[in-house]
Write a protein that holds these residues in place. Structure first.
Motif, PDB file in Angstrom:
ATOM      1  N   TYR A  68      -3.018   7.599   2.900  1.00 29.71           N
ATOM      2  CA  TYR A  68      -2.037   7.860   1.845  1.00 29.71           C
ATOM      3  C   TYR A  68      -0.629   7.976   2.440  1.00 29.71           C
ATOM      4  O   TYR A  68       0.324   7.403   1.917  1.00 29.71           O
ATOM      5  CB  TYR A  68      -2.426   9.139   1.090  1.00 29.71           C
ATOM      6  N   GLU A  69      -0.493   8.736   3.514  1.00 26.72           N
ATOM      7  CA  GLU A  69       0.814   8.892   4.159  1.00 26.72           C
ATOM      8  C   GLU A  69       1.359   7.556   4.637  1.00 26.72           C
ATOM      9  O   GLU A  69       2.554   7.270   4.511  1.00 26.72           O
ATOM     10  CB  GLU A  69       0.708   9.866   5.338  1.00 26.72           C
ATOM     11  N   MET A  70       0.483   6.710   5.209  1.00 24.78           N
ATOM     12  CA  MET A  70       0.920   5.409   5.701  1.00 24.78           C
ATOM     13  C   MET A  70       1.404   4.518   4.552  1.00 24.78           C
ATOM     14  O   MET A  70       2.423   3.828   4.667  1.00 24.78           O
ATOM     15  CB  MET A  70      -0.217   4.716   6.457  1.00 24.78           C
ATOM     16  N   VAL A  71       0.706   4.554   3.439  1.00 20.01           N
ATOM     17  CA  VAL A  71       1.105   3.749   2.275  1.00 20.01           C
ATOM     18  C   VAL A  71       2.443   4.238   1.730  1.00 20.01           C
ATOM     19  O   VAL A  71       3.335   3.435   1.410  1.00 20.01           O
ATOM     20  CB  VAL A  71       0.001   3.798   1.194  1.00 20.01           C
ATOM     21  N   VAL A  72       2.611   5.553   1.633  1.00 23.14           N
ATOM     22  CA  VAL A  72       3.863   6.107   1.120  1.00 23.14           C
ATOM     23  C   VAL A  72       5.015   5.765   2.060  1.00 23.14           C
ATOM     24  O   VAL A  72       6.105   5.367   1.609  1.00 23.14           O
ATOM     25  CB  VAL A  72       3.734   7.631   0.909  1.00 23.14           C
ATOM     26  N   GLU A  73       4.831   5.893   3.359  1.00 19.95           N
ATOM     27  CA  GLU A  73       5.883   5.556   4.333  1.00 19.95           C
ATOM     28  C   GLU A  73       6.258   4.077   4.247  1.00 19.95           C
ATOM     29  O   GLU A  73       7.440   3.715   4.271  1.00 19.95           O
ATOM     30  CB  GLU A  73       5.404   5.881   5.757  1.00 19.95           C
ATOM     31  N   THR A  74       5.256   3.230   4.158  1.00 19.42           N
ATOM     32  CA  THR A  74       5.519   1.796   4.064  1.00 19.42           C
ATOM     33  C   THR A  74       6.275   1.476   2.778  1.00 19.42           C
ATOM     34  O   THR A  74       7.203   0.651   2.771  1.00 19.42           O
ATOM     35  CB  THR A  74       4.194   0.997   4.119  1.00 19.42           C
ATOM     36  N   TRP A  75       5.888   2.100   1.669  1.00 22.18           N
ATOM     37  CA  TRP A  75       6.566   1.861   0.396  1.00 22.18           C
ATOM     38  C   TRP A  75       8.023   2.292   0.431  1.00 22.18           C
ATOM     39  O   TRP A  75       8.904   1.601  -0.067  1.00 22.18           O
ATOM     40  CB  TRP A  75       5.805   2.601  -0.703  1.00 22.18           C
ATOM     41  N   GLU A  76       8.289   3.428   1.089  1.00 28.17           N
ATOM     42  CA  GLU A  76       9.660   3.907   1.180  1.00 28.17           C
ATOM     43  C   GLU A  76      10.514   2.989   2.066  1.00 28.17           C
ATOM     44  O   GLU A  76      11.706   2.823   1.808  1.00 28.17           O
ATOM     45  CB  GLU A  76       9.701   5.341   1.704  1.00 28.17           C
TER      46      GLU A  76
END
Length: 79
Positions: A68-76
């Motif tokens: 989840y953290e990786m997806v959120v970081e990539t999206w940002e």
């Protein structure tokens, strides 16, 4: 040659109760009072499978958190 007069003069062995110097009492031991005592139930031991299940759940929670953290970081970053 053996002298049989000494052997013939021996006293007949007395019972244990009549003999002196008994260290242990002659009272009969009664273990029937404990024979039908209700057994205390043993606590069930936790099996290896329980610990394995807990470990897998902890691993999955941590793994999904990092995904989840990786997806959120990539999206940002892509924003």
């Amino acid at each position: 040659m053996v002298d049989h007069t000494i052997v013939g003069n021996k006293k007949k062995l007395s019972s244990r109760e009549e003999r002196g110097g008994n260290l242990v009492s002659i009272q009969p031991y009664d273990n029937t009072s404990r024979a039908y005592k209700k057994e205390t139930p043993k606590r069930a031991e936790t099996s290896f499978g329980f610990y394995l299940t807990i470990a897998v759940w902890v691993f999955l929670v941590i793994f999904l958190f990092f995904i989840y953290e990786m997806v959120v970081e990539t999206w940002e970053r892509l924003k």
